[in-house]
Structure formats: C-alpha cells, structure tokens
Design a protein around this motif. Structure first.
Motif, short mmCIF file in Angstrom:
data_model
loop_
_atom_site.label_atom_id
_atom_site.label_comp_id
_atom_site.label_asym_id
_atom_site.label_seq_id
_atom_site.Cartn_x
_atom_site.Cartn_y
_atom_site.Cartn_z
N SER A 120 -7.46 -3.99 -8.96
CA SER A 120 -6.71 -4.26 -7.73
C SER A 120 -6.22 -2.96 -7.11
O SER A 120 -6.23 -2.80 -5.88
N VAL A 121 -5.78 -2.02 -7.95
CA VAL A 121 -5.35 -0.71 -7.45
C VAL A 121 -6.52 0.02 -6.81
O VAL A 121 -6.39 0.59 -5.72
N LYS A 122 -7.67 -0.02 -7.48
CA LYS A 122 -8.86 0.66 -6.97
C LYS A 122 -9.26 0.12 -5.60
O LYS A 122 -9.55 0.88 -4.68
N GLN A 123 -9.26 -1.21 -5.47
CA GLN A 123 -9.64 -1.82 -4.19
C GLN A 123 -8.61 -1.51 -3.10
O GLN A 123 -8.97 -1.29 -1.93
N ALA A 124 -7.33 -1.49 -3.47
CA ALA A 124 -6.28 -1.16 -2.50
C ALA A 124 -6.46 0.26 -1.99
O ALA A 124 -6.31 0.54 -0.79
N LEU A 125 -6.78 1.19 -2.90
CA LEU A 125 -6.97 2.59 -2.49
C LEU A 125 -8.15 2.72 -1.54
O LEU A 125 -8.10 3.51 -0.59
N GLU A 178 0.82 -1.20 0.00
CA GLU A 178 0.00 0.00 0.00
C GLU A 178 0.86 1.26 0.00
O GLU A 178 0.52 2.26 -0.64
N LEU A 179 1.98 1.23 0.70
CA LEU A 179 2.90 2.37 0.69
C LEU A 179 3.47 2.57 -0.71
O LEU A 179 3.69 3.72 -1.15
N GLU A 180 3.72 1.47 -1.41
CA GLU A 180 4.23 1.56 -2.77
C GLU A 180 3.20 2.21 -3.69
O GLU A 180 3.53 3.07 -4.52
N ILE A 181 1.94 1.84 -3.52
CA ILE A 181 0.87 2.45 -4.30
C ILE A 181 0.74 3.93 -3.96
O ILE A 181 0.59 4.78 -4.84
N ALA A 182 0.82 4.26 -2.66
CA ALA A 182 0.71 5.65 -2.24
C ALA A 182 1.81 6.51 -2.85
O ALA A 182 1.58 7.67 -3.24
N GLY A 221 1.45 11.29 -9.14
CA GLY A 221 0.43 11.72 -10.08
C GLY A 221 -0.02 10.65 -11.06
O GLY A 221 -0.72 10.96 -12.03
N LEU A 222 0.33 9.38 -10.82
CA LEU A 222 -0.05 8.32 -11.73
C LEU A 222 -1.52 7.95 -11.57
O LEU A 222 -2.08 8.02 -10.47
N LEU A 248 -6.62 5.27 6.73
CA LEU A 248 -6.11 6.61 7.02
C LEU A 248 -7.23 7.60 7.34
O LEU A 248 -6.95 8.76 7.66
N LYS A 249 -8.49 7.14 7.20
CA LYS A 249 -9.65 8.00 7.46
C LYS A 249 -9.64 9.24 6.58
O LYS A 249 -9.77 10.38 7.05
N VAL A 250 -9.44 9.00 5.28
CA VAL A 250 -9.47 10.08 4.29
C VAL A 250 -10.46 9.69 3.20
O VAL A 250 -10.92 8.54 3.13
N SER A 251 -10.77 10.64 2.31
CA SER A 251 -11.76 10.37 1.26
C SER A 251 -11.26 10.72 -0.13
O SER A 251 -12.00 10.56 -1.10
N ALA A 252 -10.02 11.20 -0.24
CA ALA A 252 -9.50 11.60 -1.54
C ALA A 252 -8.01 11.30 -1.64
O ALA A 252 -7.32 11.22 -0.62
N ARG A 253 -7.52 11.17 -2.87
CA ARG A 253 -6.10 10.86 -3.11
C ARG A 253 -5.20 11.95 -2.55
O ARG A 253 -4.19 11.67 -1.88
N ALA A 254 -5.54 13.21 -2.83
CA ALA A 254 -4.70 14.32 -2.37
C ALA A 254 -4.65 14.37 -0.84
O ALA A 254 -3.60 14.63 -0.26
N GLU A 255 -5.79 14.09 -0.22
CA GLU A 255 -5.84 14.08 1.25
C GLU A 255 -4.97 12.96 1.81
O GLU A 255 -4.28 13.14 2.83
#
Length: 223
Positions: free
Chosen positions: A193-198, A167-171, A177-178, A205-212
C-alpha cells in the motif's frame, strides 16, 4: 465517565488539523484503553461505494470480520464480539494483536477513517465498557473531522495541494528516512500500500525519486 476519557475529548477539541490528531492523542489513548498499539487510519478520498475493505488495517489480515463489521455498520467492534478466541486465531496469529478493537470515523455520512486499538498477548480482551468508550470517542472524532474537512475545503480553494492528508503523512515519514516497511508498520498499512501510494504521489508531483519528492514538498512549504 472517567476523567481520562474527558482528557481525550478535550484534546480532540483543540486539534487544528488532521495531522495533529495522532500527536494530540498519543499518550491519552494508551492510558485510557490500556493498549500497547493504536493508530488512526484515514481512507484516501474515494466514492463511498468503492471503499476497499481489505485495505483498512483494523486488524492484521485482509478481509477480516472486525474490519468488515465496522465498514458495513459504521459501528465499533472487537474480535470477541464476532468470533470465539480460537476462530480469531485463524485470522490473526500475531502476539501483538492478541486483542483488537476498531471504531469508525464518519464524515458526511461516509466512512473516512478508523481508530484501531490492539493489545499484546497476555493482556485482557476488550469488554463492553471499552466498546462504549470507543463509541463515544468516535462520535467526537467524527464531529471534529467534519469541522476540519469543511475548513480544509475553504483553504484548498485558495491554496490547492495535490496530495491527500494520507499522502502527506507518508511523505513526512519518507522525509524522516523510513523505509516502506517501516512506514507501513507505523500507519498500519501493508508495504505494498505504501509502494502504490508513493507511485501516485510521484505522478502528482511530477518527480521520480523519494529525495526529489521531499525536496519539492519542502520548497512548496517555504514558498
């Protein structure tokens, strides 16, 4: 044994964490095996009995015989070891996966990841020497992973991290920006798989967006 394989062993020995593995081996794997594509895939932490064979991107299609062979036997394999060239094309028609070879990364008696190699169309298939070299390489990777994960357990007891190594690798790729599709291609996993991991990462992390998510991880690193 060729000097280039010794160089790979030396690089593995000097790695300090799992994230450094790909960087340390970036040029050396391609040079030694003559591959155009390769990747290290780490399974998310889960019980051994629940390993998702179809989720391991050993080759480009799910439920493939090469991936299943590696999962069941913890031994490396290439497509011609199991199938005829015409049968292989029934599983994979991609020109950049004309020939594939996959080896296991094992820790504490269970499969924790795979090393995946692929050659483009027009290149020779993998042979017995390639398979022997991959087997030796996977032994070194498995031993290194056992050491890294033992050290990680000590570190995590002091500074808990909610995300897995994968998950850290995906983050990190999200921070670059990928898109999900681009992340999947780099990590040899499906876009879903990426979508489910996110989704899992957002919940942790209790967030709702990629930037957050990226901002929260950066704040954690700074603190």
């Amino acid at each position: 044994m060729s000097n280039s394989l010794h160089a790979v062993f030396h690089a593995i020995a000097n790695v300090r964490n799992e994230q450094e593995l790909k960087l340390a081996l970036m040029d050396k794997i391609g040079e030694h095996f003559g591959v155009q594509h390769w990747g290290i895939y780490f399974l998310d932490e889960q019980p051994t009995a629940e390993i998702d064979v179809s989720g391991i991107p050993a080759v480009c299609l799910e439920s493939n015989p090469v991936g299943r062979y590696v999962v069941e036997r913890h031994a490396p394999a290439h497509e011609q070891l199991l199938l005829s060239p015409s049968d292989w094309k029934n599983f994979c028609s991609r020109h950049d996966h004309e020939h594939v070879m996959t080896g296991p990364i094992v820790c504490d008696g269970r499969l924790v990841g795979t090393l995946n190699l692929a050659r483009d169309r027009g290149n020779p298939p993998f042979n017995g020497n390639d398979l022997a070299d991959l087997s030796a390489l996977c032994i070194h990777l498995s031993a290194k992973m056992a050491t890294l994960r033992a050290n990680s357990k000590v570190s995590n007891s002091l500074v808990p991290n909610p995300l897995t190594v994968r998950e850290l690798e995906i983050a990190e790729l999200v921070a670059q920006g990928l898109t999900n599709a681009e992340i999947g291609e780099k990590l040899w996993i499906t876009q879903n798989s990426v979508k489910q991991a996110l989704k899992r990462m957002f919940r942790k992390l209790k967030v709702s967006a990629r930037a957050e998510m990226v901002a929260k991880l950066q704040d954690t690193q700074v603190s």
